[in-house]
Motif scaffolding. Structure first.
Motif, mmCIF file in Angstrom:
data_model
loop_
_atom_site.group_PDB
_atom_site.id
_atom_site.type_symbol
_atom_site.label_atom_id
_atom_site.label_comp_id
_atom_site.label_asym_id
_atom_site.label_seq_id
_atom_site.Cartn_x
_atom_site.Cartn_y
_atom_site.Cartn_z
ATOM 1 N N ASP A 14 54.482 -90.185 76.478
ATOM 2 C CA ASP A 14 54.171 -88.814 76.890
ATOM 3 C C ASP A 14 52.889 -88.363 76.191
ATOM 4 N N LYS A 15 51.814 -88.230 76.948
ATOM 5 C CA LYS A 15 50.535 -87.831 76.361
ATOM 6 C C LYS A 15 50.554 -86.395 75.862
ATOM 7 N N ASN A 16 51.560 -85.632 76.284
ATOM 8 C CA ASN A 16 51.687 -84.268 75.792
ATOM 9 C C ASN A 16 52.492 -84.200 74.496
ATOM 10 N N ASN A 17 53.019 -85.331 74.073
ATOM 11 C CA ASN A 17 53.834 -85.352 72.865
ATOM 12 C C ASN A 17 53.819 -86.776 72.309
ATOM 13 N N LEU A 18 52.674 -87.188 71.770
ATOM 14 C CA LEU A 18 52.524 -88.536 71.245
ATOM 15 C C LEU A 18 53.378 -88.741 69.993
ATOM 16 N N ASN A 19 53.770 -90.021 69.778
ATOM 17 C CA ASN A 19 54.602 -90.378 68.626
ATOM 18 C C ASN A 19 55.871 -89.541 68.576
ATOM 19 N N TYR A 20 56.450 -89.389 69.736
ATOM 20 C CA TYR A 20 57.665 -88.576 69.860
ATOM 21 C C TYR A 20 58.879 -89.360 69.373
ATOM 22 N N HIS A 21 59.709 -88.748 68.546
ATOM 23 C CA HIS A 21 60.938 -89.359 68.059
ATOM 24 C C HIS A 21 62.075 -88.953 69.006
ATOM 25 N N ALA A 22 62.347 -89.817 69.979
ATOM 26 C CA ALA A 22 63.367 -89.501 70.990
ATOM 27 C C ALA A 22 64.758 -89.785 70.446
ATOM 28 N N LYS A 23 65.664 -88.854 70.691
ATOM 29 C CA LYS A 23 67.061 -89.013 70.302
ATOM 30 C C LYS A 23 67.934 -89.007 71.556
ATOM 31 N N ILE A 24 69.223 -89.120 71.364
ATOM 32 C CA ILE A 24 70.140 -89.245 72.494
ATOM 33 C C ILE A 24 69.952 -88.072 73.462
ATOM 34 N N GLY A 25 69.761 -88.410 74.731
ATOM 35 C CA GLY A 25 69.557 -87.408 75.775
ATOM 36 C C GLY A 25 68.120 -87.061 76.028
ATOM 37 N N ASP A 26 67.195 -87.473 75.152
ATOM 38 C CA ASP A 26 65.782 -87.146 75.323
ATOM 39 C C ASP A 26 65.123 -88.083 76.335
ATOM 40 N N LYS A 27 64.100 -87.555 77.007
ATOM 41 C CA LYS A 27 63.337 -88.350 77.951
ATOM 42 C C LYS A 27 62.250 -89.126 77.219
ATOM 43 N N TYR A 63 58.465 -89.014 86.177
ATOM 44 C CA TYR A 63 57.646 -88.683 87.343
ATOM 45 C C TYR A 63 58.547 -88.292 88.505
ATOM 46 N N GLN A 64 57.913 -87.821 89.570
ATOM 47 C CA GLN A 64 58.645 -87.302 90.724
ATOM 48 C C GLN A 64 57.925 -87.690 92.008
ATOM 49 N N TYR A 65 58.713 -88.072 93.015
ATOM 50 C CA TYR A 65 58.194 -88.297 94.357
ATOM 51 C C TYR A 65 58.660 -87.162 95.268
ATOM 52 N N ASP A 66 57.734 -86.634 96.070
ATOM 53 C CA ASP A 66 58.080 -85.708 97.152
ATOM 54 C C ASP A 66 57.689 -86.389 98.459
ATOM 55 N N ILE A 67 58.646 -86.515 99.360
ATOM 56 C CA ILE A 67 58.396 -87.193 100.633
ATOM 57 C C ILE A 67 58.899 -86.304 101.757
ATOM 58 N N PHE A 70 54.246 -87.415 82.283
ATOM 59 C CA PHE A 70 53.980 -88.080 81.009
ATOM 60 C C PHE A 70 52.558 -88.628 80.906
ATOM 61 N N THR A 71 52.071 -89.252 81.971
ATOM 62 C CA THR A 71 50.807 -89.986 81.902
ATOM 63 C C THR A 71 49.607 -89.057 81.801
ATOM 64 N N TYR A 72 49.760 -87.816 82.273
ATOM 65 C CA TYR A 72 48.641 -86.872 82.293
ATOM 66 C C TYR A 72 48.983 -85.643 81.456
ATOM 67 N N LEU A 73 47.947 -85.039 80.872
ATOM 68 C CA LEU A 73 48.136 -83.790 80.140
ATOM 69 C C LEU A 73 48.576 -82.694 81.102
ATOM 70 N N ASN A 74 49.284 -81.722 80.569
ATOM 71 C CA ASN A 74 49.819 -80.651 81.409
ATOM 72 C C ASN A 74 48.731 -79.890 82.154
ATOM 73 N N ASN A 75 47.536 -79.800 81.562
ATOM 74 C CA ASN A 75 46.456 -79.058 82.205
ATOM 75 C C ASN A 75 45.547 -79.936 83.059
ATOM 76 N N ASN A 76 45.939 -81.195 83.263
ATOM 77 C CA ASN A 76 45.136 -82.112 84.069
ATOM 78 C C ASN A 76 45.556 -81.981 85.529
ATOM 79 N N PRO A 77 44.641 -81.579 86.413
ATOM 80 C CA PRO A 77 45.009 -81.420 87.830
ATOM 81 C C PRO A 77 45.396 -82.735 88.495
ATOM 82 N N ASP A 78 45.043 -83.877 87.882
ATOM 83 C CA ASP A 78 45.379 -85.174 88.475
ATOM 84 C C ASP A 78 46.847 -85.540 88.295
ATOM 85 N N ARG A 79 47.588 -84.734 87.526
ATOM 86 C CA ARG A 79 49.005 -85.064 87.319
ATOM 87 C C ARG A 79 49.809 -84.893 88.598
ATOM 88 N N GLU A 80 49.276 -84.183 89.596
ATOM 89 C CA GLU A 80 49.959 -83.993 90.871
ATOM 90 C C GLU A 80 49.003 -84.336 92.001
#
Length: 865
Positions: free
Chosen positions: A496-509, A514-518, A553-563
């Motif tokens: 997650d580029k918005n949260n690097l070196n994240y310590h994920a615990k049970i239930g965390d992503k 990502y998401q597909y809309d079709i 995850f791959t793009y920063l929240n303010n990056n228009p390329d995330r969608e």
């Protein structure tokens, strides 16, 4: 003398009465499919006189003088019908309604009508499902159909797959009451989502080839249409209890209110099934459910709402093992290296759990004598995941060599179960508290909505015009979550580029999110002509499918390329055909069609991000078929010749990790061209009313008609080489893998007593090429592994009885009667090993396989009330 005269006159009178018998003839058909109801009983009410319908549904019954009476028509899974008769007459076609037919509920997809619709088809009715379905996966009920093959892959509950005419699971459409339920992203059928279908199905029809379904998005290989029982005509229900091999237990109850005076009707079904699985660690537990409520709005309109689905959890066997591994392992063909013990309990290293309810609102409106409108609005909500154990790199255990790959500790030798407690101890030694091994959930949550509406208008007595809309929207969310850290404190995630070196615990992503809309919109138009011996149709359909990807995850929240924007592809189909009944016994037909289908979404985006694939193009199919049919009271037969050219097929992108840079490389392959052609023959013979023989043979030729490539390789890392290519792929002439190209079967059912039936079926499979990835075939001369030919026998017996005024049945099934050892699925990982084909040989130590299921027993007790 007087006594003699009286006796003489008595004999004359009785003889006159005898010769005065009335002969009643007719034909019993399914009210929807017009299929003959073979073996249905016709009896004279209040007597023991009865006959059975022949192979074409016809019957002939004599009624003694005075030539009047009431005939009772009965067939399992259908509502009884009574008809008063007087004198000799031909009743014509008697249409029996399935138990769901009281309200004439809407099934929008077309069903094939014998000797009318020019499509190759096989139909399985409720009686067949009840008598032969226990102990089998639902698609295995189609294994007597020409061109159809079903296997159980790793043997996990509901993990079976089906192919038609060499087209894989992702190219076969599944419609439930006209609603498309294939996975939108991959096209695949996940049968564990519909585990309770066998309990509510009134008929299952497989249409091979172009099919007759009226939906805008077409299938390529064929269509499986399932009609559920829905609301029963009369109050009642049933209780079912099944017990089988490997702890298989199933309990089901169904209750229906019948149709009330105010036009309401309700029904529901609930079933629970559990078992240990045919191999270690393949335990399963699931509930299937069905609920329907219907209302007669007026003489011309009715409304029905139903919900169905199955919530289940089951262990899976995801590692293909070599033939040598099975030979050497103590467990033999049932060996499974993907399970172990955790705190004394059996635990699978990969477990699937999912619940995908499907809700539908059906409206049927007979506007006038010549116009009908049928509409269904539906919604589906899927929630679940594949939970599997990985090492710190996120790689699952996939080696052909036991004990290799992730080097999981085991309770004994390399063939023993995984020792999860030892993994916990190892994680506890981590100096920084991070996990070395852990369980993760690969989650797929989705919501899907759709509307199908069909308007049918009759012009004169011969022409029907059918027009409709098919609109769908799908939103699928994909992400990883930590399921169990196995003693560790956290999992270090840098995805997650918005949260690097994240310590994920049970239930965390972690890892990806990502998401597909079709969204798709389609229109279809069909004209049908039927007069005397000729029937024909012409059908046109067009659709637009838009695909959008959102990456959190791959793009920063303010990056228009995330969608991304919607990436649109057009699809269409044009098909037609005609059937001509030469006489009452012989008919011929042909069909022809061309279609274009949008590429699957997995082929549109590369690199596990929003990178667009410039080589993504629609897939095309051109197909035509010729057929001949023969019908008589004792013998029926069909012969079909087909030829389908399939172009621009794409393969699900293959991802690998570059050992030098650590970059994820995506190999995308499209432009595969295939030819599917063959001949299919099936027949039924009934020498006497107590005996029925069935047989079929299917010989196919499915191969690649040109080389392909070069495959495109892209990377998610700027320091890695981008947009590199592989060499040309030498696949021309290679057989399309994953299904037997020659299949045959022979079935026999015998009514040895009025209420006792025994049956057996023999199935044969040959010329079965293993699955392989065409992207690996970079050197000429390669030949894929061919699975050894094999034969299977199944046996079943049925005893029907009455107890305390209730109808009951006891059914026994034995599948794979002779415990034949055979390879059900095979994966040839080769093509370019060692750089040259001569360095790679298909041997018992290099081909990955799953063996088929051994002999199993199932007994079923069913009581109707």
């Amino acid at each position: 003398m007087r006594i003699s005269l009286l006796l003489f006159f008595a004999l004359i009178i009785s003889g006159a009465q005898l010769f005065a018998q009335s002969t009643i003839t007719g034909k019993l058909l399914d009210s929807k499919t017009k299929e003959p109801l073979i073996g249905a009983t016709v009896s004279i009410k209040g007597t023991t006189t009865a006959v059975a319908a022949s192979l074409d549904g016809s019957f002939k019954l004599k009624i003694p003088a005075p030539g009047t009476g009431t005939l009772v028509f009965k067939y399992i899974g259908y509502t009884d019908k009574e008809v008063s008769v007087s004198g000799s007459k031909n009743l014509g076609s008697i249409l029996l309604e399935s138990n769901s037919g009281a309200l004439a509920e809407v099934v929008i997809n077309s069903t094939v009508i014998d000797r009318k619709t020019p499509i190759a088809v096989s139909t399985v009715n409720a009686e067949f499902i009840e008598e032969k379905g226990a102990g089998q996966e639902f698609p295995e009920l189609l294994k007597e159909s020409p061109g159809v093959m079903a296997t159980r892959t790793g043997g996990g509950y509901g993990d079976s797959r089906v192919s038609i005419r060499g087209f894989s699971n992702s190219n076969v459409a599944l419609l439930i009451n006209g609603i498309p339920v294939n996975d939108v992203e991959t096209g695949r059928i996940f049968w564990n989502d519909w585990a309770g279908l066998s309990d509510v199905t009134s008929s299952m029809q497989v249409q091979r080839g172009l099919g007759a379904s009226k939906v805008a998005a077409p299938s390529l290989g064929g269509t499986i249409g399932i009609t559920t029982r829905s609301t029963d005509v009369v109050p009642g229900g049933y209780l079912t209890q099944s017990i089988g091999s490997y702890g298989d237990t199933k309990t089901a109850v169904s209750v229906s209110s019948g149709l009330t005076n105010k036009g309401w009707a309700t029904s529901f079904m609930l079933a629970k099934r559990t078992g240990d699985g045919n191999a270690e660690g393949l335990y399963y537990s699931g509930y299937s459910y069905f609920f329907n409520i219907s209302k007669v709005l007026s003489k011309t309109q009715n409304l029905a709402f139903n919900v169905m689905g199955a919530t289940q959890s089951h262990g899976q066997r995801f590692t293909y093992n070599s033939i040598n591994t099975y030979r050497i392992s103590p467990q033999g063909e049932r060996y499974n290296g993907d399970y172990g013990f955790y705190n004394g309990e059996v635990l699978s290293a990969e477990q699937n759990y999912y619940n995908k309810p499907l809700a539908a609102l059906n409206h049927n409106w007979t506007i006038n004598e010549s116009t009908q409108l049928a509409t269904v609005a539906y919604a589906s909500f899927g929630l679940g995941a594949a939970r599997y154990m990985t090492n710190a790199t996120g790689s699952p255990y996939t080696s052909l060599v036991p004990g290799a790959g992730s080097q999981y500790p085991r309770t004994g030798d390399i063939y023993s179960p995984i020792d999860f407690n030892a993994i916990v101890k190892n994680n506890l030694t981590s100096q920084d508290g991070s996990a070395q091994n852990y369980f993760q959930n690969v989650t797929n949550d989705h919501q899907q909505y759709g509307v199908l509406s069909t308007l049918k208008k009759r012009f004169g007595e011969s022409i029907d015009l059918i027009a409709g809309v098919d609109a769908r929207y799908y939103e699928g969310q994909h992400y990883y979550t930590v399921q169990d850290l196995l003693g560790a404190q956290y999992l270090l995630s840098t995805a997650d580029k918005n949260n690097l070196n994240y310590h994920a615990k049970i239930g965390d992503k972690f890892n990806s999110n990502y998401q597909y809309d079709i969204a798709s919109e389609g229109l279809f138009l069909q004209a049908e002509y039927s007069k005397n011996s000729l029937s024909a149709f012409v059908s046109l359909a067009g659709s637009n499918t838009g695909n959008k990807r959102i990456d959190y995850f791959t793009y920063l929240n303010n990056n228009p390329d995330r969608e991304t924007k919607y990436i649109n592809f057009l699809g269409f189909q044009a098909k037609g055909g005609a059937n001509y009944n030469i006489d009452k016994s012989n008919n011929v037909f042909f069909n022809i069609g061309v279609l274009q289908r949008p590429p699957l979404v997995s082929s549109i985006f590369l690199n596990r991000d929003n990178t667009l694939n410039p080589n993504a193009v629609p897939e095309k199919l051109f197909s035509y078929e010729l057929g001949y049919g023969f019908r008589s009271a004792d013998f029926t037969a069909n012969v079909n010749l087909y030829r389908s050219t399939y172009k621009d097929r794409s393969v699900t992108p293959k991802t690998t990790v570059d050992q030098t840079t650590g970059a994820t490389l995506t190999t995308n392959l499209s432009g595969l061209n295939e030819l599917h052609q063959g001949i299919e023959i099936d027949a039924k013979y009934r020498p006497v009313k107590e005996v029925q023989l069935r047989g079929m043979i299917s010989i196919g030729d499915w191969h690649y008609i040109s080389n392909a490539g070069p495959a495109q390789v892209t990377s998610d890392n700027p320091i890695a080489v981008q947009n590199s290519t592989q060499p040309e792929l030498f696949i021309k002439g290679l057989k399309v893998g994953d299904a037997a190209q020659t299949t045959a079967s022979l079935g026999l059912d015998v009514n040895i007593l009025p209420k006792v039936k025994v049956g057996t079926v023999y199935n044969y499979y040959a010329r079965y090429t293993a699955y392989y990835n065409p992207a690996n075939i970079t050197h000429d001369g390669y030949q894929a592994y061919q699975v050894p030919n094999y034969s299977l026998f199944d046996l079943n017996g049925v005893f029907r009885f009455t107890i305390a005024g209730l109808e009951g049945s006891f059914i026994a099934n034995v599948n794979n009667l002779f415990d034949t050892k055979y390879i059900g699925d095979a994966y040839d990982q080769a093509g370019n090993a060692g750089g040259k084909p001569e360095f790679y040989q298909n041997t018992a130590s290099t081909i990955g396989v799953f063996y088929g299921i051994g002999r199993t027993y199932t007994t079923t007790l069913r009581i109707k009330f």
